[in-house]
Design an enzyme around this catalytic site. Structure first.
Site, short mmCIF file in Angstrom:
data_model
loop_
_atom_site.label_atom_id
_atom_site.label_comp_id
_atom_site.label_asym_id
_atom_site.label_seq_id
_atom_site.Cartn_x
_atom_site.Cartn_y
_atom_site.Cartn_z
CG ASP A 9 -41.03 -10.77 6.77
OD1 ASP A 9 -41.39 -11.59 5.91
OD2 ASP A 9 -39.87 -10.31 6.80
CB SER A 10 -39.82 -15.10 7.55
OG SER A 10 -39.11 -14.24 6.68
CE1 TYR A 41 -41.88 -18.31 8.51
CE2 TYR A 41 -43.70 -17.13 7.52
CZ TYR A 41 -43.10 -17.67 8.64
OH TYR A 41 -43.73 -17.57 9.87
N GLY A 42 -39.16 -18.73 2.43
CA GLY A 42 -39.05 -19.01 0.99
C GLY A 42 -38.56 -20.42 0.67
CB CYS A 72 -43.99 -12.46 4.52
SG CYS A 72 -43.06 -13.90 3.98
CG ASN A 73 -43.48 -10.50 -1.67
OD1 ASN A 73 -44.14 -10.10 -2.62
ND2 ASN A 73 -42.78 -9.67 -0.91
CD GLU A 153 -34.07 -11.88 9.75
OE1 GLU A 153 -34.69 -11.45 8.77
OE2 GLU A 153 -34.42 -11.67 10.93
CB CYS A 184 -38.19 -10.88 -1.07
SG CYS A 184 -37.65 -11.33 0.59
CB THR A 185 -40.88 -7.48 2.83
OG1 THR A 185 -40.80 -8.73 3.55
CG2 THR A 185 -42.26 -7.33 2.24
CG HIS A 186 -35.90 -10.30 4.41
ND1 HIS A 186 -37.12 -10.86 4.69
CD2 HIS A 186 -35.11 -10.51 5.50
CE1 HIS A 186 -37.07 -11.42 5.91
NE2 HIS A 186 -35.87 -11.21 6.43
N1 DGL Z 1 -39.62 -11.40 3.57
C1 DGL Z 1 -40.13 -12.59 2.97
C2 DGL Z 1 -40.81 -12.30 1.64
O1 DGL Z 1 -41.24 -11.20 1.39
C3 DGL Z 1 -39.23 -13.74 2.74
C4 DGL Z 1 -38.11 -14.10 3.56
C5 DGL Z 1 -37.99 -15.59 3.77
O2 DGL Z 1 -37.75 -16.37 2.84
O3 DGL Z 1 -38.17 -15.95 4.93
O4 DGL Z 1 -40.97 -13.20 0.84
#
Ligand code: DGL
Length: 276
Positions: A9-10, A41-42, A72-73, A153, A184-186
């Protein structure tokens, strides 16, 4: 097959998936990469995400991973096909979106629900398209909630900002729904705080995160393809491209202090080899 499961993931979001996988499959060894240096990443370009993902896949292949799970989505949205092609028959690449959409489509058929996710995921319309393809009759409203990512985060060192969460959840796009899907997994990390928002006024809203759904999917996949580990192999291994106090705190909170944790070089936008 006694090779590890690679998960990335990010940042710390994918740890929710990794934990669920480990709970269901304790024999399996996890090798995890959190690309904290390049988060979020988003908000990144397609080119950047593709380059990061290729380098992370190469790293996980060096660790002999039999499966690379994109937890990570945002990365799954942009880079799943390329990652699969790049990895070829060296491992199997799985993404978080397909099994999650299948679950949501079967559970909430014909209902109005909402999705919160990164800009990347929301703008791609991937959840809408895949739900439509299932003919689930679901009406889906989506809202990008990017400010949640840096807050989450940092949450293992700085705490959680409930007013920020409430502010997003009051948005007009998220009203009159029977479920809120955490795309989003976060966001699984603040599931309790999201449920707290609904507890008094709208207890009927189901808050749905992907971690256990993905873990069950991985279990089914490994079982079906006879890829399960037959004995406990090695310590779980965590790598990150930036060793923040929060990343370290999150790894230890999710997996205890027995694991190995190392800082690695950050994937770079200009360093990907697409050669395979
Ligand atoms: N955890 C990531 C997801 O599921 C995104 C977090 C990010 O934007 O870095 O999309």
């Amino acid at each position: 097959m006694n090779r590890p499961i690679g998960i990335f993931d990010s940042g710390i979001g994918g740890l929710t998936v990794a934990r669920a996988v480990k709970d269901l499959l304790p024999q399996e060894t996890i090798v995890y990469f959190g690309d904290v240096a390049n988060l979020p990443y988003g908000e990144k370009s397609t080119t950047s995400i593709l380059a990061y993902v290729i380098q992370i896949c190469d790293l996980l292949l060096q660790h002999q991973c039999k499966v690379i799970l994109m937890a990570c989505n945002s990365a799954s949205t942009v880079a799943y096909e390329l990652a699969s092609a790049h990895v070829g028959n060296k491992a199997v690449v799985l993404n978080v979106i397909d099994p999650f959409v299948d679950y949501v489509g079967s559970q909430f058929s014909g209902q109005s629900i909402a999705l919160i996710a990164t800009q990347r995921t929301v703008q791609s319309g991937v959840y809408e398209k895949k739900l439509q393809a299932l003919s689930s009759g679901i009406i889906l409203n989506s809202l990008a909630t990017p400010r949640l990512i840096p807050m989450i985060e940092a949450s293992f060192s700085q705490g959680i900002d409930q007013p920020m969460i409430n502010h997003y959840l009051q948005h007009a796009a998220l009203q009159e729904i029977s479920a809120l899907v955490l795309g989003c997994t976060h966001y699984a990390i603040i599931k309790k705080e999201i449920q707290a928002f609904y507890a008094d006024s709208k207890p009927q809203v189901a808050v749905v995160d992907a971690s256990e759904i993905i873990a069950r999917y991985v279990n089914r996949f490994l079982t079906h393809h006879q890829l399960l580990c037959t004995s406990r192999q090695a310590k779980d291994y965590f790598m990150t491209s930036a060793m923040t106090a929060s990343f370290e705190g999150a790894v230890y909170a999710f997996f205890g202090r027995e694991v190995k944790l190392t800082r690695m070089a950050a994937p770079r936008e200009d360093a990907a080899s697409l050669g395979g």
